[in-house]
Design an enzyme around this catalytic site. Structure first.
Site, PDB file in Angstrom:
ATOM      1  N   GLU A  97       5.766   4.245   7.634  1.00 37.84           N
ATOM      2  CA  GLU A  97       5.424   5.539   7.032  1.00 37.84           C
ATOM      3  C   GLU A  97       6.202   6.688   7.650  1.00 37.84           C
ATOM      4  O   GLU A  97       6.077   6.977   8.832  1.00 37.84           O
ATOM      5  CB  GLU A  97       3.931   5.807   7.204  1.00 37.84           C
ATOM      6  CG  GLU A  97       3.100   5.070   6.173  1.00 37.84           C
ATOM      7  CD  GLU A  97       1.612   5.205   6.438  1.00 37.84           C
ATOM      8  OE1 GLU A  97       1.232   5.814   7.454  1.00 37.84           O
ATOM      9  OE2 GLU A  97       0.835   4.698   5.605  1.00 37.84           O
ATOM     10  N   ASN A 139      -0.234  10.652   6.487  1.00 30.17           N
ATOM     11  CA  ASN A 139      -1.493  10.238   7.099  1.00 30.17           C
ATOM     12  C   ASN A 139      -2.541  11.335   7.135  1.00 30.17           C
ATOM     13  O   ASN A 139      -3.662  11.103   7.577  1.00 30.17           O
ATOM     14  CB  ASN A 139      -1.234   9.689   8.497  1.00 30.17           C
ATOM     15  CG  ASN A 139      -0.579   8.328   8.425  1.00 30.17           C
ATOM     16  OD1 ASN A 139      -1.185   7.388   7.936  1.00 30.17           O
ATOM     17  ND2 ASN A 139       0.668   8.249   8.849  1.00 30.17           N
ATOM     18  N   SER A 168      -6.575   6.653   3.980  1.00 30.05           N
ATOM     19  CA  SER A 168      -6.099   5.264   3.946  1.00 30.05           C
ATOM     20  C   SER A 168      -6.627   4.547   5.157  1.00 30.05           C
ATOM     21  O   SER A 168      -7.131   5.154   6.082  1.00 30.05           O
ATOM     22  CB  SER A 168      -4.579   5.209   3.926  1.00 30.05           C
ATOM     23  OG  SER A 168      -4.059   5.754   5.103  1.00 30.05           O
ATOM     24  N   THR A 195       0.876  -1.180   0.000  1.00 22.54           N
ATOM     25  CA  THR A 195       0.000   0.000   0.000  1.00 22.54           C
ATOM     26  C   THR A 195       0.912   1.228   0.000  1.00 22.54           C
ATOM     27  O   THR A 195       1.367   1.654  -1.047  1.00 22.54           O
ATOM     28  CB  THR A 195      -0.963  -0.003   1.201  1.00 22.54           C
ATOM     29  OG1 THR A 195      -0.234  -0.190   2.410  1.00 22.54           O
ATOM     30  CG2 THR A 195      -1.990  -1.109   1.056  1.00 22.54           C
ATOM     31  N   THR A 253      -0.258  -3.429  11.570  1.00 25.05           N
ATOM     32  CA  THR A 253      -1.178  -3.527  10.444  1.00 25.05           C
ATOM     33  C   THR A 253      -0.462  -4.089   9.304  1.00 25.05           C
ATOM     34  O   THR A 253       0.348  -3.435   8.678  1.00 25.05           O
ATOM     35  CB  THR A 253      -1.639  -2.200   9.919  1.00 25.05           C
ATOM     36  OG1 THR A 253      -2.390  -1.649  10.910  1.00 25.05           O
ATOM     37  CG2 THR A 253      -2.511  -2.386   8.694  1.00 25.05           C
ATOM     38  N   LYS A 288       3.316  -7.061   3.959  1.00 23.54           N
ATOM     39  CA  LYS A 288       3.112  -5.649   3.683  1.00 23.54           C
ATOM     40  C   LYS A 288       2.769  -4.982   4.999  1.00 23.54           C
ATOM     41  O   LYS A 288       2.235  -5.624   5.927  1.00 23.54           O
ATOM     42  CB  LYS A 288       1.998  -5.411   2.670  1.00 23.54           C
ATOM     43  CG  LYS A 288       0.588  -5.707   3.101  1.00 23.54           C
ATOM     44  CD  LYS A 288      -0.139  -4.694   3.935  1.00 23.54           C
ATOM     45  CE  LYS A 288       0.062  -3.278   3.491  1.00 23.54           C
ATOM     46  NZ  LYS A 288      -0.687  -2.369   4.447  1.00 23.54           N
TER      47      LYS A 288
END
Lengths: 389, 389
Positions: free
Chosen positions: B265, B384, B389, B152, B185, B174
């Site tokens: 991220e 974010n 997302s 993602t 996650t 992932k």
């Protein structure tokens, strides 16, 4: 509008050079009586700053005659020298008040509060002369200057008052980062000229903080220095009932708590999260805090994104009573989620303003609670990465 | 280096148009046996995506023949239609595998995983043709393409392998945001050509995830879709002991977990927090997680600030056994805090590199644990807040 609004209190704020900016950094609030009853709530953090350990002892004595506060240093994680410094500050303040104002006062009557960087000793050579100046500057309208002297990364001083017939409650607060449940990182001094014994003050203060300071959360971080003090002078000669006193103290705490959230570090949103339909108030609070503490929810609001999926994911981490396929969520009045799935068009949500209202209906019962928080912005990251605090 | 390294597995990754970027978004991993034993760990979030609910049922059947995965949509908070869509995906995959590859396979043998935005239905008109293409593309070296198709906001595909004498364990993963304890996650598929029954696989997988995926935390947020699957083909005809299998699965999980943290991220730091001297392993994990989840600690590291006071404040919010005045803290080898107070000069700490090692010694016992996390950066806020997302 401040701690010197109720009769029987004097306050001051002076610059002692603890802050490199040269801004005021030592504050003093003195209760001139005739009563000296008091109550307090302290941080739930087990790593407690020296002034917290000191003030907890003072409170056990049942009397608080004065509070001396400093910004520019938290005096937390400073070992036994830190505690000796706090003790010396109280000793010195008592001594100066005795000689300058003829008060029969000892160090055990003086609460101490500190805020600033953790882990460094206070510059006592600056702080103690600052106390001298603060005693000299005491005045019956000195509350706003005391509020200024306890600011750290706050951008505005926080003052509040609740006026009643013949008596009042006033308060000052600081707090900008490290705002979390079980006390935001903050110092708060509340005064009243009502007459009340320690038990009544304690009951009123705990009832008030439970629904105000304990329900704000800026960044989920609990400080080592949080202190909320309530001092009663009895100078109004009025004796409100516990319910009346609780209402007035709650009004001041609510006002100050909202000012803290409004001025939280780097915030661009003021977010109220109302959890309704909960099986218990504890469930409502738990769910509200989980949402308020979720970085993905907070960054979404910073980006004006009504991302209700992240809200549901945050609800899902709690132990509250709920069924995933019964939850409804509204953002600024638009029910974007019904029965745990998409409902009204999310593009209808207007997030352009500063105020955001989230309603989460668990549809399990009749209880509710509101938690107030902020978004997670670039400015938050900047303020907390670029400066030690 | 991937899920197709162990014998008996084929995989593929294709672009079905779920992602607006046109990048691969449907992946398939098929176990050609002779065994079809399996184990799985799912998100602890009570709001579970439809594919999680589905795969939990599949696992109860005791056999997993294939896993179909999609990015471009989480199929979470999508109500009964979302569950019907997952069911239809499994039905369709089984049907195509039956006709194209003559496999005796039903929908109940097929695990489904989805990742992407919460709260929106999947575009089934694109997904089902994507499954057709994925079945056609299956190959014995398709693992890396499957790893690509589940990305993602990942910037790199994650593959890993543990080679043993005559057998091996491989994996793909992932995960970039929403990484938290009790599963980051993430979607993870692990394969092995070892022969092992479901109980052995379950014991090995739980032991492995407990010390790997459960000990990483990027942003404290727990997802609705986390799934870790372990599939065994038995094609090597080797039957390792539980200890041998656990070690190999742990090696692959550790490798993938470190890849997840390295690619989290917006991260600019890869932070290992070792909590030593704990009275229990649970204490060590609790303290490590508290530090890893603290936004003030994370922003300090982003700012290259060895702010050990914030670390102590985070320790103080736990219920672990410790005395505030006995804690020692080292950052990148410099003992900046001894006995809960300042020790070595904090300016000696070199935080210019990406890797950060924090050691917190509680000095209460012999237990320890390491939690891995990231810093909180402008890029995290940007990623974010700017994209749903």
């Amino acid at each position: 509008m401040t701690v010197t609004h109720p009769k029987g209190f004097k306050a001051s704020g002076v610059a002692a050079g603890l802050k490199t900016s040269g801004n005021p950094d030592v504050a003093l609030v003195v209760n001139d009586g005739p009563d000296y009853t008091a109550a307090a709530v302290f941080t739930g953090n087990r790593v407690k700053a020296a002034p917290v350990l000191w003030s907890q002892q003072v409170l056990k004595g049942g009397v608080i005659r004065a509070v001396v506060l400093n910004s520019g240093g938290a005096n937390a994680c400073t070992g036994s020298q830190g505690f000796r410094d706090t003790h010396a500050t109280a000793e010195h303040t008592a001594s100066v008040l005795r000689s300058a104002r003829k008060l029969m006062i000892g160090p055990g009557d003086i609460a101490v509060c500190s805020t600033g960087l953790i882990g460094e000793l206070l510059p006592m050579g600056k702080l103690l002369p600052g106390v001298n100046a603060a005693v000299k500057a005491l005045s019956a309208d000195g509350g706003p200057r005391a509020a200024e002297a306890i600011m750290t990364t706050d951008t505005v001083a926080k003052n509040a008052v609740a006026q009643r017939d013949g008596w009042s409650v006033g308060g000052i607060a600081k707090g900008a980062g490290m705002l979390a449940p079980a006390l935001a990182t903050m110092l708060v001094v509340i005064t009243t000229d009502a007459s009340a014994d320690n038990e009544t003050l304690d009951a009123a203060l705990r009832a008030a903080t439970r629904v105000t300071f304990d329900r704000i959360d800026a960044d989920g971080c609990m400080s080592t220095n949080d202190t909320v003090l309530l001092l009663a002078s009895g100078a109004s000669d009025r004796q409100p009932t516990l319910a009346e006193l609780t209402a007035a103290v709650t009004e001041v705490c609510h006002d100050l708590a909202q000012q803290l959230i409004a001025d939280a570090e780097g915030a661009t949103k003021h977010i109220a999260i109302e959890v309704a339909g909960a099986a218990s108030e504890a469930d409502a609070v738990q769910v509200g805090r989980s949402i308020a503490g979720n970085n993905l929810v907070k960054t979404a609001f910073f980006g004006n994104d009504p991302n209700w999926g992240r809200i549901l994911a945050a609800v899902g981490t709690t132990s509250a009573a709920f069924e995933p396929d019964r939850i409804d969520v509204a953002i600024n009045g638009v029910w974007v989620c019904k029965n745990g799935a998409a409902a009204e068009d999310r593009t209808k949500v207007d997030l352009s303003g500063r105020d955001v209202k989230v309603v989460v209906n668990l549809r399990e019962g009749e209880m509710s609670a509101t938690i107030w928080t902020t978004d997670l912005s670039h400015a938050y990251v900047h303020e907390n990465s670029a400066y030690s605090s």
